[in-house]
Design a protein around this motif. Structure first.
Motif, PDB file in Angstrom:
ATOM      1  N   GLU A 136      58.262  42.610  41.332  1.00 32.51           N
ATOM      2  CA  GLU A 136      58.381  41.437  40.465  1.00 32.51           C
ATOM      3  C   GLU A 136      57.070  40.647  40.435  1.00 32.51           C
ATOM      4  O   GLU A 136      56.631  40.184  39.378  1.00 32.51           O
ATOM      5  N   LEU A 137      56.451  40.512  41.576  1.00 31.39           N
ATOM      6  CA  LEU A 137      55.192  39.783  41.662  1.00 31.39           C
ATOM      7  C   LEU A 137      54.090  40.515  40.898  1.00 31.39           C
ATOM      8  O   LEU A 137      53.333  39.901  40.136  1.00 31.39           O
ATOM      9  N   ALA A 138      54.019  41.812  41.065  1.00 25.02           N
ATOM     10  CA  ALA A 138      53.013  42.605  40.359  1.00 25.02           C
ATOM     11  C   ALA A 138      53.218  42.516  38.848  1.00 25.02           C
ATOM     12  O   ALA A 138      52.241  42.401  38.092  1.00 25.02           O
ATOM     13  N   GLU A 139      54.466  42.552  38.405  1.00 24.22           N
ATOM     14  CA  GLU A 139      54.744  42.439  36.974  1.00 24.22           C
ATOM     15  C   GLU A 139      54.265  41.099  36.440  1.00 24.22           C
ATOM     16  O   GLU A 139      53.708  41.017  35.345  1.00 24.22           O
ATOM     17  N   ALA A 143      51.332  40.445  33.656  1.00 23.25           N
ATOM     18  CA  ALA A 143      51.608  39.639  32.465  1.00 23.25           C
ATOM     19  C   ALA A 143      50.586  38.518  32.299  1.00 23.25           C
ATOM     20  O   ALA A 143      50.255  38.126  31.181  1.00 23.25           O
ATOM     21  N   GLU A 144      50.075  38.040  33.413  1.00 22.41           N
ATOM     22  CA  GLU A 144      49.083  36.966  33.382  1.00 22.41           C
ATOM     23  C   GLU A 144      47.661  37.508  33.229  1.00 22.41           C
ATOM     24  O   GLU A 144      46.713  36.727  33.210  1.00 22.41           O
ATOM     25  N   GLY A 145      47.505  38.824  33.180  1.00 15.64           N
ATOM     26  CA  GLY A 145      46.201  39.421  32.979  1.00 15.64           C
ATOM     27  C   GLY A 145      45.394  39.617  34.244  1.00 15.64           C
ATOM     28  O   GLY A 145      44.182  39.778  34.197  1.00 15.64           O
ATOM     29  N   ALA A 146      46.034  39.644  35.392  1.00 16.90           N
ATOM     30  CA  ALA A 146      45.336  39.776  36.672  1.00 16.90           C
ATOM     31  C   ALA A 146      45.233  41.228  37.120  1.00 16.90           C
ATOM     32  O   ALA A 146      45.166  41.497  38.297  1.00 16.90           O
ATOM     33  N   GLN A 147      45.188  42.161  36.201  1.00 17.80           N
ATOM     34  CA  GLN A 147      45.203  43.578  36.559  1.00 17.80           C
ATOM     35  C   GLN A 147      44.056  43.974  37.473  1.00 17.80           C
ATOM     36  O   GLN A 147      44.241  44.744  38.392  1.00 17.80           O
ATOM     37  N   GLY A 148      42.878  43.447  37.244  1.00 12.25           N
ATOM     38  CA  GLY A 148      41.738  43.794  38.067  1.00 12.25           C
ATOM     39  C   GLY A 148      41.844  43.287  39.489  1.00 12.25           C
ATOM     40  O   GLY A 148      41.242  43.825  40.400  1.00 12.25           O
ATOM     41  N   HIS A 149      42.630  42.246  39.684  1.00  9.56           N
ATOM     42  CA  HIS A 149      42.769  41.621  41.000  1.00  9.56           C
ATOM     43  C   HIS A 149      44.162  41.839  41.588  1.00  9.56           C
ATOM     44  O   HIS A 149      44.520  41.212  42.565  1.00  9.56           O
ATOM     45  N   SER A 173      45.740  44.211  43.345  1.00  8.91           N
ATOM     46  CA  SER A 173      45.941  44.619  44.728  1.00  8.91           C
ATOM     47  C   SER A 173      45.598  43.487  45.688  1.00  8.91           C
ATOM     48  O   SER A 173      46.272  43.305  46.701  1.00  8.91           O
ATOM     49  N   GLU A 174      44.592  42.702  45.383  1.00  8.89           N
ATOM     50  CA  GLU A 174      44.221  41.566  46.234  1.00  8.89           C
ATOM     51  C   GLU A 174      45.325  40.511  46.232  1.00  8.89           C
ATOM     52  O   GLU A 174      45.675  39.953  47.268  1.00  8.89           O
ATOM     53  N   VAL A 203      50.897  38.742  53.080  1.00  5.23           N
ATOM     54  CA  VAL A 203      50.551  37.891  54.216  1.00  5.23           C
ATOM     55  C   VAL A 203      51.511  36.711  54.270  1.00  5.23           C
ATOM     56  O   VAL A 203      51.916  36.269  55.352  1.00  5.23           O
ATOM     57  N   ALA A 204      51.922  36.218  53.115  1.00  6.87           N
ATOM     58  CA  ALA A 204      52.862  35.097  53.055  1.00  6.87           C
ATOM     59  C   ALA A 204      54.270  35.505  53.485  1.00  6.87           C
ATOM     60  O   ALA A 204      55.095  34.656  53.800  1.00  6.87           O
ATOM     61  N   ASP A 205      54.548  36.801  53.519  1.00  8.91           N
ATOM     62  CA  ASP A 205      55.863  37.318  53.919  1.00  8.91           C
ATOM     63  C   ASP A 205      55.963  37.260  55.446  1.00  8.91           C
ATOM     64  O   ASP A 205      55.839  38.259  56.136  1.00  8.91           O
TER      65      ASP A 205
END
Length: 67
Positions: free
Chosen positions: A25-28, A32-38, A40-41, A48-50
């Motif tokens: 869900e987070l990756a989707e 959608a926000e255009g963060a494809q290049g980033h 994995s980061e 880490v927040a988990d």
């Protein structure tokens, strides 16, 4: 971000409505926000927040991620 905005964003990302945000869900959302290049980061930051290491983010963990 106030509490209502945080809860609204959490609900938008939690597409299956189970009260938890999965990596998928987070990756989707990032895509959608255009963060494809980033992507994995950003996923690494989320994991880490988990803090309880259950593979998903609850509202408190999500709150920590956004700080």
């Amino acid at each position: 971000m106030n509490e209502a905005e945080l809860r609204t964003l959490f609900a938008e990302i939690d597409t299956d409505g189970d009260g938890r945000i999965s990596v998928v869900e987070l990756a989707e959302r990032f895509k959608a926000e255009g963060a494809q290049g980033h992507l994995s980061e950003e996923v690494k930051k989320a994991m880490v927040a988990d803090v309880n290491h259950d593979g998903v983010l609850d509202l408190e963990e999500f709150r920590t991620l956004l700080k």
